[in-house]
Design a protein around this motif. Structure first.
Motif, PDB file in Angstrom:
ATOM      1  N   GLN A  92       0.877  -1.168   0.000  1.00  0.00           N
ATOM      2  CA  GLN A  92       0.000   0.000   0.000  1.00  0.00           C
ATOM      3  C   GLN A  92       0.920   1.226   0.000  1.00  0.00           C
ATOM      4  O   GLN A  92       1.711   1.419   0.914  1.00  0.00           O
ATOM      5  CB  GLN A  92      -0.882  -0.002   1.252  1.00  0.00           C
ATOM      6  N   ASP A  93       0.823   2.047  -1.033  1.00  0.00           N
ATOM      7  CA  ASP A  93       1.799   3.116  -1.240  1.00  0.00           C
ATOM      8  C   ASP A  93       1.898   4.055  -0.043  1.00  0.00           C
ATOM      9  O   ASP A  93       2.996   4.405   0.398  1.00  0.00           O
ATOM     10  CB  ASP A  93       1.441   3.912  -2.500  1.00  0.00           C
ATOM     11  N   TYR A  94       0.748   4.481   0.494  1.00  0.00           N
ATOM     12  CA  TYR A  94       0.762   5.398   1.627  1.00  0.00           C
ATOM     13  C   TYR A  94       1.517   4.801   2.814  1.00  0.00           C
ATOM     14  O   TYR A  94       2.339   5.456   3.454  1.00  0.00           O
ATOM     15  CB  TYR A  94      -0.664   5.739   2.064  1.00  0.00           C
ATOM     16  N   ILE A  95       1.199   3.549   3.119  1.00  0.00           N
ATOM     17  CA  ILE A  95       1.819   2.894   4.262  1.00  0.00           C
ATOM     18  C   ILE A  95       3.313   2.703   4.031  1.00  0.00           C
ATOM     19  O   ILE A  95       4.142   3.009   4.896  1.00  0.00           O
ATOM     20  CB  ILE A  95       1.132   1.533   4.539  1.00  0.00           C
ATOM     21  N   GLN A  96       3.673   2.224   2.860  1.00  0.00           N
ATOM     22  CA  GLN A  96       5.074   1.938   2.556  1.00  0.00           C
ATOM     23  C   GLN A  96       5.940   3.201   2.613  1.00  0.00           C
ATOM     24  O   GLN A  96       7.043   3.189   3.162  1.00  0.00           O
ATOM     25  CB  GLN A  96       5.199   1.306   1.165  1.00  0.00           C
ATOM     26  N   ARG A  97       5.430   4.308   2.096  1.00  0.00           N
ATOM     27  CA  ARG A  97       6.228   5.535   2.029  1.00  0.00           C
ATOM     28  C   ARG A  97       6.528   6.095   3.417  1.00  0.00           C
ATOM     29  O   ARG A  97       7.583   6.676   3.638  1.00  0.00           O
ATOM     30  CB  ARG A  97       5.515   6.578   1.167  1.00  0.00           C
ATOM     31  N   VAL A  98       5.604   5.928   4.355  1.00  0.00           N
ATOM     32  CA  VAL A  98       5.861   6.408   5.713  1.00  0.00           C
ATOM     33  C   VAL A  98       6.833   5.470   6.434  1.00  0.00           C
ATOM     34  O   VAL A  98       7.773   5.927   7.100  1.00  0.00           O
ATOM     35  CB  VAL A  98       4.550   6.540   6.520  1.00  0.00           C
ATOM     36  N   VAL A 154      -0.190   5.998   9.956  1.00  0.00           N
ATOM     37  CA  VAL A 154       0.963   5.100   9.995  1.00  0.00           C
ATOM     38  C   VAL A 154       1.954   5.566  11.059  1.00  0.00           C
ATOM     39  O   VAL A 154       2.387   4.792  11.911  1.00  0.00           O
ATOM     40  CB  VAL A 154       1.654   5.032   8.613  1.00  0.00           C
ATOM     41  N   GLU A 155       2.302   6.847  11.015  1.00  0.00           N
ATOM     42  CA  GLU A 155       3.273   7.376  11.973  1.00  0.00           C
ATOM     43  C   GLU A 155       2.774   7.245  13.402  1.00  0.00           C
ATOM     44  O   GLU A 155       3.517   6.813  14.296  1.00  0.00           O
ATOM     45  CB  GLU A 155       3.578   8.844  11.659  1.00  0.00           C
ATOM     46  N   GLY A 156       1.510   7.613  13.634  1.00  0.00           N
ATOM     47  CA  GLY A 156       0.966   7.539  14.985  1.00  0.00           C
ATOM     48  C   GLY A 156       1.028   6.140  15.553  1.00  0.00           C
ATOM     49  O   GLY A 156       1.401   5.934  16.722  1.00  0.00           O
ATOM     50  N   GLN A 157       0.665   5.145  14.738  1.00  0.00           N
ATOM     51  CA  GLN A 157       0.623   3.758  15.213  1.00  0.00           C
ATOM     52  C   GLN A 157       2.009   3.159  15.392  1.00  0.00           C
ATOM     53  O   GLN A 157       2.273   2.458  16.377  1.00  0.00           O
ATOM     54  CB  GLN A 157      -0.193   2.905  14.230  1.00  0.00           C
ATOM     55  N   ILE A 158       2.918   3.430  14.452  1.00  0.00           N
ATOM     56  CA  ILE A 158       4.247   2.809  14.534  1.00  0.00           C
ATOM     57  C   ILE A 158       5.088   3.471  15.626  1.00  0.00           C
ATOM     58  O   ILE A 158       5.790   2.789  16.376  1.00  0.00           O
ATOM     59  CB  ILE A 158       4.952   2.866  13.168  1.00  0.00           C
ATOM     60  N   THR A 159       5.023   4.796  15.743  1.00  0.00           N
ATOM     61  CA  THR A 159       5.749   5.462  16.829  1.00  0.00           C
ATOM     62  C   THR A 159       5.221   4.980  18.178  1.00  0.00           C
ATOM     63  O   THR A 159       5.996   4.756  19.117  1.00  0.00           O
ATOM     64  CB  THR A 159       5.602   6.990  16.719  1.00  0.00           C
ATOM     65  N   SER A 160       3.900   4.805  18.272  1.00  0.00           N
ATOM     66  CA  SER A 160       3.309   4.282  19.499  1.00  0.00           C
ATOM     67  C   SER A 160       3.814   2.864  19.786  1.00  0.00           C
ATOM     68  O   SER A 160       4.124   2.519  20.931  1.00  0.00           O
ATOM     69  CB  SER A 160       1.781   4.270  19.385  1.00  0.00           C
TER      70      SER A 160
END
Length: 480
Positions: free
Chosen positions: A94-100, A176-182
């Motif tokens: 998924q482009d949005y997810i991959q790019r972040v 993506v950022e919120g979930q992965i940083t968390s």
């Protein structure tokens, strides 16, 4: 005769061929061919270098694919060896997810991103989590401790169904950022914090959005009745009484005061109520504060045409409010005023700090039911403190109490105050929550200045350059 002519013709052919290689047309064509090959080779090499270095620019209006300063701070403080496993089959990204996700290993050498195909490696995820993993899910692993956190793709890219039911169209969000940083904070944290919300006095419940923000901060929220508890639990990181509509009982007052006197951390938000609240007042008085009842009307910094919705000045120098920038603002409604005792009358180790203040044009209306916005008998001129932070240093602990004189506040204010009150954990991880970013706007947008600049480059400069190059080649050939 004919045979001799044929022989002469055959003898002339090698000479013609040899001569053609030294002709002006051949040299010009060869030169052009060499230049073409060089240009193509350069384009290929430049593309390979850029792809290898992953040099890209985020042109989105909300910086969708750029990590925030909050995330960067968290990542730069990482000492453990962290791996972000991007579970996806080749071609299904998924482009949005991959790019972040690709931004994470650029910030810290201790973080790396690894792709894993869940089809090729069907049992890989079971080493870390019990969740059923599918394409575009993520598993964050702390290789130092073995801790792992699963993040679903549906949490990283989702639609707001509430907006669909209310407006007929759903708004999409990228988180993506919120979930992965968390998740990174989660695997690093060895001390999960708990917030206890006081109940029993028609207190206000926290909103869904604030609840999600606290979840990202890896904070557990529980309710507590101080009537049935003889003391606040030892694992309480923060006690919140969010807008009680009636006074605390004597026993509840005792429990809360005992907790604070032993170095507790609390947020007390007494909204406007007509009845007296002597027990809440006693707690405030012990920490050098009192509530001046009434509703503040703001003559300068109010929200739109609502005089009782204030846009107070934020004291960003206070640790509790340090996450706010100079250009940030908050909106609070129907606030009372907080009076502070003189410094000389406070205990030596107790300090008070204003967090939110109104302007000199503000007015405290003693009778909120009055329709007259002008000053009447009994009304008080501003400025007023609407939020105050009290800190008292004890022998081994430090008491921290934030008082906000209203329960009508933005989630953003609550989130930042809670984060400031919780501070860093004993393991060094901070309580940080990154907001989801809306995808409702175009994802490839430029500012007006950038649009004009690129228009000039592509429409004027590039064609003009090509014309000049062509003219130079033509002029050089003509002189030969």
């Amino acid at each position: 005769m004919s045979e001799n002519k044929e022989k002469k013709t055959q003898n002339k052919k090698p000479g013609r061929i040899k001569k053609s290689f030294s002709s002006r047309q051949f040299k010009s064509g060869a030169y052009s061919s060499v230049i073409t090959v060089i240009v193509i080779a350069l384009v290929v090499i430049v593309n390979l270098v850029f792809n290898k270095l992953d040099l890209s620019t985020d042109l989105t209006s909300d910086s969708l694919f750029t990590l925030t300063k909050e995330s960067q701070k968290v990542l730069k403080d990482v000492k453990d060896d962290i791996t972000i496993y991007y579970m996806v089959a080749s071609g299904s990204e998924q482009d949005y997810i991959q790019r972040v996700i690709k931004q994470y290993n650029k910030i810290s050498d201790n973080i790396k991103v690894v792709k894993k195909d869940p089809v090729v490696y069907p049992n890989f995820s079971k080493k870390y989590v019990d969740d059923a993993v599918s394409d575009n899910d993520v598993i964050v692993v702390d290789n130092t401790t073995g801790a792992a956190k699963y993040v679903s793709n549906s949490d990283m890219l989702y639609s707001d169904q509430y907006s669909y039911y209310s407006t007929g169209s759903s708004e999409e969000y990228l988180d993506v950022e919120g979930q992965i940083t968390s998740a990174i904070q989660n695997v690093l944290s060895t001390d999960k914090k708990k917030i206890y919300m006081v109940t029993g006095h028609d207190e206000q419940s926290i909103s869904d959005s604030l609840s999600k923000a606290l979840e990202k901060m890896n904070v557990e929220v529980k309710e507590i009745s101080l009537v049935t508890q003889k003391k606040v639990p030892d694992d309480c990181s923060l006690l919140i009484d969010y807008g009680p509509q009636s006074d605390l009982r004597d026993s509840e007052k005792t429990v809360m005061l005992d907790y604070l006197k032993k170095g507790g951390t609390a947020i007390l938000m007494p909204g406007y109520v007509e009845k007296d609240t002597p027990n809440i007042d006693e707690i405030l008085d012990y920490y050098g504060m009192s509530i001046d009842k009434g509703i503040i009307y703001e003559g300068a910094g109010h929200y739109e045409n609502y005089l009782n919705w204030l846009v107070p000045t934020i004291n960003t120098d206070a640790d509790v409010m340090s996450k706010f920038g100079d250009k940030d603002y908050v909106v609070i409604g129907s606030s009372q005023s907080i009076k502070e005792a003189k410094k000389s009358s406070l205990r030596s180790d107790l300090t008070l700090t204003d967090l939110l203040t109104t302007s000199k044009q503000s007015l405290l209306k003693k009778d909120p039911s009055s329709q007259n916005t002008d000053k009447e008998k009994g009304d008080v001129d501003g400025p007023f403190a609407t939020a105050v932070y009290a800190e008292e240093t004890l022998d081994k602990e430090t008491t921290k109490l934030t008082v906000i004189a209203t329960n009508e506040v933005q989630d953003d204010l609550m989130q930042n105050v809670i984060s400031g009150m919780l501070g860093d954990s004993g393991d060094g991880t901070a309580a940080t929550s990154i907001e989801a970013k809306s995808l409702s706007s175009s994802t490839i947008t430029m500012s007006a200045g950038s649009a004009i600049m690129w228009s000039i480059v592509l429409v004027i400069l590039v064609p003009a350059g090509l014309l000049l190059i062509g003219f130079g080649i033509w002029f050089t050939r003509r002189r030969k």
